[in-house]
Design an enzyme around this catalytic site. Structure first.
Site, PDB file in Angstrom:
ATOM      1  N   CYS A  99      37.040  39.104  40.844  1.00 42.08           N
ATOM      2  CA  CYS A  99      35.903  38.173  40.853  1.00 42.08           C
ATOM      3  C   CYS A  99      36.248  37.126  41.894  1.00 42.08           C
ATOM      4  O   CYS A  99      36.777  36.087  41.597  1.00 42.08           O
ATOM      5  CB  CYS A  99      35.660  37.548  39.498  1.00 42.08           C
ATOM      6  SG  CYS A  99      37.111  36.768  38.797  1.00 42.08           S
ATOM      7  N   CYS A 110      30.686  31.199  38.255  1.00 48.18           N
ATOM      8  CA  CYS A 110      30.486  32.648  38.184  1.00 48.18           C
ATOM      9  C   CYS A 110      29.441  33.014  37.142  1.00 48.18           C
ATOM     10  O   CYS A 110      29.510  32.564  36.017  1.00 48.18           O
ATOM     11  CB  CYS A 110      31.811  33.333  37.870  1.00 48.18           C
ATOM     12  SG  CYS A 110      31.653  35.117  37.756  1.00 48.18           S
ATOM     13  N   SER A 148      41.568  35.657  39.176  1.00 47.68           N
ATOM     14  CA  SER A 148      41.669  36.345  40.456  1.00 47.68           C
ATOM     15  C   SER A 148      42.460  35.544  41.483  1.00 47.68           C
ATOM     16  O   SER A 148      42.846  36.078  42.512  1.00 47.68           O
ATOM     17  CB  SER A 148      40.280  36.708  40.991  1.00 47.68           C
ATOM     18  OG  SER A 148      39.689  37.648  40.121  1.00 47.68           O
ATOM     19  N   HIS A 159      34.293  29.767  32.068  1.00 47.86           N
ATOM     20  CA  HIS A 159      34.650  28.523  32.759  1.00 47.86           C
ATOM     21  C   HIS A 159      34.113  27.317  32.001  1.00 47.86           C
ATOM     22  O   HIS A 159      34.731  26.260  31.959  1.00 47.86           O
ATOM     23  CB  HIS A 159      34.105  28.535  34.190  1.00 47.86           C
ATOM     24  CG  HIS A 159      34.787  29.524  35.073  1.00 47.86           C
ATOM     25  ND1 HIS A 159      36.032  29.293  35.601  1.00 47.86           N
ATOM     26  CD2 HIS A 159      34.430  30.750  35.499  1.00 47.86           C
ATOM     27  CE1 HIS A 159      36.401  30.337  36.327  1.00 47.86           C
ATOM     28  NE2 HIS A 159      35.439  31.241  36.272  1.00 47.86           N
ATOM     29  N   GLU A 164      32.632  41.160  42.121  1.00 50.85           N
ATOM     30  CA  GLU A 164      31.929  39.897  42.253  1.00 50.85           C
ATOM     31  C   GLU A 164      32.589  39.152  43.406  1.00 50.85           C
ATOM     32  O   GLU A 164      33.782  38.893  43.370  1.00 50.85           O
ATOM     33  CB  GLU A 164      32.050  39.136  40.928  1.00 50.85           C
ATOM     34  CG  GLU A 164      31.871  37.641  41.007  1.00 50.85           C
ATOM     35  CD  GLU A 164      30.519  37.216  41.507  1.00 50.85           C
ATOM     36  OE1 GLU A 164      29.594  38.047  41.481  1.00 50.85           O
ATOM     37  OE2 GLU A 164      30.393  36.073  41.944  1.00 50.85           O
ATOM     38  N   ARG A 201      39.102  38.440  32.652  1.00 53.94           N
ATOM     39  CA  ARG A 201      39.938  38.924  33.750  1.00 53.94           C
ATOM     40  C   ARG A 201      41.352  38.371  33.751  1.00 53.94           C
ATOM     41  O   ARG A 201      42.115  38.652  34.654  1.00 53.94           O
ATOM     42  CB  ARG A 201      39.255  38.613  35.076  1.00 53.94           C
ATOM     43  CG  ARG A 201      38.044  39.460  35.322  1.00 53.94           C
ATOM     44  CD  ARG A 201      37.201  38.971  36.473  1.00 53.94           C
ATOM     45  NE  ARG A 201      36.025  39.813  36.607  1.00 53.94           N
ATOM     46  CZ  ARG A 201      34.969  39.731  35.805  1.00 53.94           C
ATOM     47  NH1 ARG A 201      34.937  38.835  34.847  1.00 53.94           N
ATOM     48  NH2 ARG A 201      33.956  40.547  35.959  1.00 53.94           N
ATOM     49  N   CYS A 217      34.930  33.495  42.034  1.00 50.77           N
ATOM     50  CA  CYS A 217      35.696  32.583  41.193  1.00 50.77           C
ATOM     51  C   CYS A 217      36.947  32.123  41.909  1.00 50.77           C
ATOM     52  O   CYS A 217      37.281  30.955  41.935  1.00 50.77           O
ATOM     53  CB  CYS A 217      36.157  33.261  39.912  1.00 50.77           C
ATOM     54  SG  CYS A 217      34.845  33.750  38.841  1.00 50.77           S
ATOM     55  N   CYS A 258      31.395  36.270  34.455  1.00 48.66           N
ATOM     56  CA  CYS A 258      32.199  35.898  33.284  1.00 48.66           C
ATOM     57  C   CYS A 258      31.581  34.640  32.692  1.00 48.66           C
ATOM     58  O   CYS A 258      32.247  33.673  32.375  1.00 48.66           O
ATOM     59  CB  CYS A 258      33.646  35.667  33.654  1.00 48.66           C
ATOM     60  SG  CYS A 258      33.903  34.451  34.934  1.00 48.66           S
TER      61      CYS A 258
END
Ligand code: SF4
Ligand code: SF4
Lengths: 412, 619
Positions: free
Chosen positions: B593, B90, B549, B97, B42, B526, B596, B93
């Site tokens: 990702c 995102c 990330s 968030h 992503e 993640r 993100c 996921c």
């Protein structure tokens, strides 16, 4: 974008919906039927595009799948606002969707619409992704990348010049000469990229609220000056499928409609297909009877919430929002935001992040209003408005929708 | 807000590359290669690596090249509305968030949610874990292990036997076991291959000698890849039952959840349970067996302690792709109702340094800072805590050379991702970190699942400190999650049956929102995810997020400490520099990702398409 003044709220609340007229007489539908039949026969002559499998074979192979498939086709026929007699045509069109090349590009997005696409219902999802829709280019699903991806894109737009449907996911950042977003080896801006690919498209489908109206990147203060596709591309047919993310049924619906008729569906003034956006959420809402009866959830989790009362006072923007969520719902009909007791945030309407996406009714919104605007309390005008609208719309109180909810519960 | 005025120069002034070959800058036998884009992720990520004369990676740089000011959009809004917006960071996921943002507000307001709300949130997030891990393994990562074209050579009968064998290792019956089913997949594949274009399987590194599976094993992988497309749709449905829809569910609010009618309806709970059961069958009968299979066939790499970053520091620990070996978890999935930061966690919080599982440090959130020495942001000269952190772009561009390529200016700023630090040190976060921390802490459940995995696979514990280990950690966690969620559904049903239908905790917004700040620190699929929020007079005055990330993909800090991706690549031997299969295998094992990480809306630029990097399916 300012919070709406009382008058504009009222006009939204009572706006006419733009439904497809479903009662146009036998002559109309007979003619349409003949047209569609002729088009499909013509398409049948064309081989499926290059590597695509002939999906038709596999559908005819397996009895069980065939039944599921027909069930899906008849639901889709209804969604497209066509008489049930069109079901065999829609089924035919579905197995020939792979005759229409689709190019899918991503700009300023969160990949939510691509995620939504792979949640499509229908016969078999791997077939939808791999075989049914002829995705000539999609950055998230395509094998090739880098130069080869670009080459694939070049090939597709060259080979299918004037014939492909261009799906765009994500907004177009216009600030700083478009340099907030670039793509490809030459550092082409999202804007230039879009213009180049759009040039030879048969039509453009802006999918999701970012591509249609700017969406989240365009929320105040819109740091990158993000815009929707229709504000940027001129001289091309554009179909907007907003919502955050767009309902995959509506994506497939638009492709199907195009396969079936060779033309784009009837659109409303915001370029949204009427078959999907001709409905006001509020008019088909399962909680509508409670709205009309003046029974509201006042606070999350209160007695009203436990009894599925109307969510208007906790911020439902269903009265201002046009979309078919209240009818087709999400994830194979499993639920939707009003069903889950939250209410609609107006995600298929322009500027909804600044105008609708809060858990208070209009005008009681303690929201950011960069250009000023009213911050009144709900009782100052919200309730007065409610009463007026309640009376006005009560005539078509949708008791049937409530029954519909119960029925689908049983099925589930 | 200074961000508004910030200007960013064109970040991709790169010439059109003429030919499809790698830019390999040779310096004293060393090659500097650029892999851009890294696909099947992503977002947009570039990796630059320096390879010595033996094709071993000796240096690596991780960069993201796109910016969007999410924090700017949040400022000035009602804190209760930020969750829905934060979720749009995102679409993959989705929901994580959202919940973190809401938790930050609840922390600021000192609100504890009711039991039903806690369980529902656990179920929504748990469904996401199952969905996300499964899609990652099959659709984003499997093709780094599975040679699709080689599967056309498989014998379907032997494939069926092979499937039984690996399912047996996992103690389950195979999800697909009929010879005819494998034959059907193979026929379809052959048809694709014969018609010239391979659809989404085109242009991979097929035939690379670092693919180790047999044709039959490859066919199993392909069959499961296709089936997983169906399964993921059902797993997403689980999230929609209590969340309203997926992607982007809508039922979480400050103080609780809104889906009271769904939890009171036994039919909904039964449907959730049914979908969970079906998903679990696939996880145990396909996903886990495939990971045992891959783990065994790639065991040589996974236990090669010389091919590691730690080996360059003295003594090698773990195997290829291990990296910094500092693992951190904030902890998540609250198991009781004593409050967000008091409750016992399914995944405990903690830090393991240098792969030493004999010691666990507690996480002190005050020790988290972000460093911008090598990131394209204005800095104050020292790392800052997120409550006071700023996000002011300062773009310094790439180094365009005569060869037509643009290189990262690795001596200065080179990424849109900041470099987060814990107590001045770099951390790796993710499922593996959660498993390692839980194991090191002696958590009974995690230890059981990890020990089980090691016993069944016959691999040593150090195998976890590798690329394969990262992938195994994710699979172990998925199985654990699918089991424990069964209990949670029952717990929810029982609680409601006992007459508790409360889903929301009341608070007086005007009173609590005058002057406060809060943090939502927990775990995303993640890894460790934190949202920090400062609130004044009912509006947000500062908003910062450090996403998984950011920890993993961040650049060096001012002291030159490598980020987790960067370190993980060092020591890896590349079979063919023209086909950086090993690089993307390791990078994918983190499940990047990048959208993100830089708070951008997906960029996926291909400005320097250098390697023929394989299938692009960044879900
Ligand atoms: S819940 Fe929303 S859409 Fe439904 S009746 Fe109430 S206001 Fe209208
Ligand atoms: S109900 Fe409203 S918020 Fe929900 S998806 Fe439909 S338009 Fe968007």
């Amino acid at each position: 974008m300012a919070v709406d003044k009382q008058e504009s709220v009222k006009s939204l609340f009572t706006a006419q919906s733009a439904k497809v007229d479903t009662n146009r007489g036998d002559a109309y539908y007979e003619k349409l039927y003949a047209q569609c039949r002729a088009r499909l026969d013509e398409l049948k002559e064309l081989a499926p595009l290059n590597n695509r499998m002939d999906f038709k074979e596999s559908i005819e192979d397996e009895g069980l799948d065939r039944r599921d498939f027909l069930k899906w086709a008849s639901a889709t026929t209804a969604m497209l606002m066509l008489p049930a007699s069109f079901t065999p045509l829609v089924a035919d069109a579905a197995v020939m969707m792979n005759r229409v090349p689709v190019v899918w590009i991503e700009l300023s997005d969160c990949a939510g619409n691509t995620e939504a696409l792979i949640r499509s219902d229908g016969p078999k999802i791997d077939e939808i992704i791999l075989d049914i829709i002829s995705l000539e280019f999609n950055e998230t699903l395509l094998a090739a990348s880098g130069h080869q991806a670009e080459k694939q894109l070049e090939d597709a737009i060259e080979h299918f010049k004037g014939k492909y449907l261009l799906f765009v996911e994500g907004a177009v950042p216009m600030g700083m000469d478009g340099q907030y977003g670039t793509i490809g080896a030459s550092g082409e801006t999202f804007h230039d990229h879009l213009q180049r690919i759009a040039k030879d498209a048969a039509a453009i489908v802006a999918v999701g609220s970012c591509a249609t109206f700017g969406g989240i990147p365009a929320a105040a203060p819109n740091p990158t000056d993000a815009k929707g596709v229709m504000d940027v591309v001129k001289g091309k047919p554009i179909i907007n499928i907003p919502a955050c993310p767009a309902n995959p049924s509506n994506m497939v619906g638009v492709i199907l409609h195009y396969v079936l008729t060779g033309s784009i569906p009837e659109l409303d003034s915001l370029l949204r297909p009427k078959f999907a956006f001709g409905y006001r959420i509020h008019d088909n809402c399962e909680r509508r009877a409670h709205f009309d009866a003046g029974e509201y959830v006042e606070e999350w989790g209160d007695e009203g919430a436990k009894n599925n009362f109307c969510l208007y006072k906790v911020g439902c923007k269903g009265p201002m929002t046009f979309n078919n969520c209240s009818i087709i719902r999400y994830n194979e009909g499993v639920n939707w935001p009003v069903g889950v007791g939250r209410g609609c945030i107006g995600c298929s309407e322009p500027d909804f992040w600044d105008k609708y996406a809060y858990e208070r009714p209009m005008a009681n919104a303690n929201i950011k209003a960069p250009t000023g605007g009213v911050e009144k309390t709900v009782d100052e005008f919200g309730l007065g408005l409610l009463t007026a609208a309640g009376v006005g719309i009560a005539i078509h109180a949708a008791a049937s929708a409530v029954a519909g909810k119960k029925e689908s519960e049983k099925e589930a | 807000m200074a961000e508004n005025n910030a200007t960013v120069e064109n970040n991709t002034t790169v010439e059109e590359t003429k030919e499809e070959v790698a830019p390999v800058e040779k310096k004293g036998g060393k090659k500097h290669i650029i892999v851009d884009p890294i696909t099947r992720i992503e977002g947009h990520l570039r990796i630059e690596a320096v390879i010595d004369e033996n094709n071993t990676i000796v240096d690596a740089f991780s960069s993201s090249t796109m910016f969007r000011g999410m924090e700017t959009i949040m400022k000035g809004r009602d804190p209760r509305d930020c969750g829905l917006m934060a979720m749009r960071i995102c679409g993959v996921c989705t929901g994580t968030h959202y919940q973190r943002s809401i938790e930050a507000v609840e922390d600021a307001f000192n609100v504890t949610i009711p039991k039903n709300a806690r369980i529902v949130r656990n179920l929504i997030q748990g469904a996401l874990y199952m969905h996300d891990h499964l899609v990652h393994f099959y659709h984003l990562h499997a093709l780094d292990f599975v040679d699709v074209i080689d599967a056309t050579k498989a014998d379907p009968k032997k494939t069926a036997e092979e499937a039984v064998k690996w399912a047996g290792v996992s103690g389950h019956k195979p999800y697909i076991s009929a010879e005819a089913d494998f034959k059907a997949v193979q026929d379809r594949l052959v048809k694709f291959a014969n018609e010239g274009r391979l659809g989404i399987f085109g242009n991979g590194y097929w035939g690379n000698k670092n693919y180790h599976l047999t044709p039959e094993q490859n066919l199993i992988g392909v069959a499961h890849y296709l089936k997983a497309l169906d399964i993921q749709r059902d797993l997403a449905k689980m999230q929609a039952i209590f969340g309203g829809k997926n992607p982007h569910p809508q039922s979480i609010v400050v103080g609780g959840v809104t889906c009271v009618q769904d939890i009171k309806n036994p039919a909904r709970i039964a449907l959730f349970k049914q979908l969970l059961k079906d998903g679990r069958e696939f996880i145990k009968g396909a996903y886990l067996p495939d990971v045992y299979m891959a783990g065994t066939m790639y065991a040589k790499e996974a236990t090669d302690s010389d091919a590691t970053y730690t080996a360059t520091k003295g003594k090698g620990v773990g195997g290829t792709g291990g990296g910094i070996l500092n693992y951190m978890s904030y902890g998540d999935f609250k198991l009781d109702d004593t409050g967000f930061y008091n409750a016992e966690d399914l995944f405990p919080s903690g830090i393991v340094m240098g792969g030493d599982v004999s010691k666990v440090l507690e996480v002190d959130s005050q020790k988290i800072t972000e460093d911008v020495a090598h990131a394209w942001y204005e800095g104050t000269g020292k790392p800052e805590h997120p409550y006071v952190g700023t996000t002011i772009p300062k773009y310094t561009g790439l180094d365009k050379r005569d060869d037509g390529y643009a290189y990262l200016k690795t001596e200065e700023k080179y990424s849109w991702i900041k470099a987060p630090l814990y107590n001045g040190e770099k951390m790796e976060v993710g499922p593996l970190a959660r498993m390692v921390v839980g194991y090191a802490k002696g958590d009974k459940r995690i230890t059981k699942y990890v020990a089980n995995f090691l016993k069944r696979s016959g691999l040593p514990i150090t195998v976890l400190f590798s690329t394969v280990g990262r992938t195994a950690g994710r699979a172990i966690e998925t199985e654990l999650m699918s089991d424990v969620m069964m209990d949670w559904v029952d717990e929810l049903a029982k609680n409601v049956a006992n007459g508790d239908d409360s889903t929301w905790t009341e608070f007086d917004f005007d009173e609590v929102s005058v002057d406060c700040k809060g943090a939502g620190m927990a775990e995303a699929p993640r890894g460790a995810l934190g949202h920090w929020m400062v609130i004044k007079d009912g509006k947000v005055t500062n908003y910062q997020a450090i996403v998984p990330s950011t920890w993993n993909a961040g650049p060096r800090d001012e002291k030159g400490q490598l980020g987790a991706y960067e370190a993980a690549l060092i020591g890896t031997k590349v079979a063919d520099p023209e086909q950086p299969l090993e690089i993307i295998r390791t990078i994918h094992s983190f499940d990047p990702c990048i959208a993100c990480a830089v708070h951008v809306m997906d960029t996926k630029g291909k400005e320097l398409a250098v390697y023929k990097v394989d299938p692009t399916c960044a879900f």
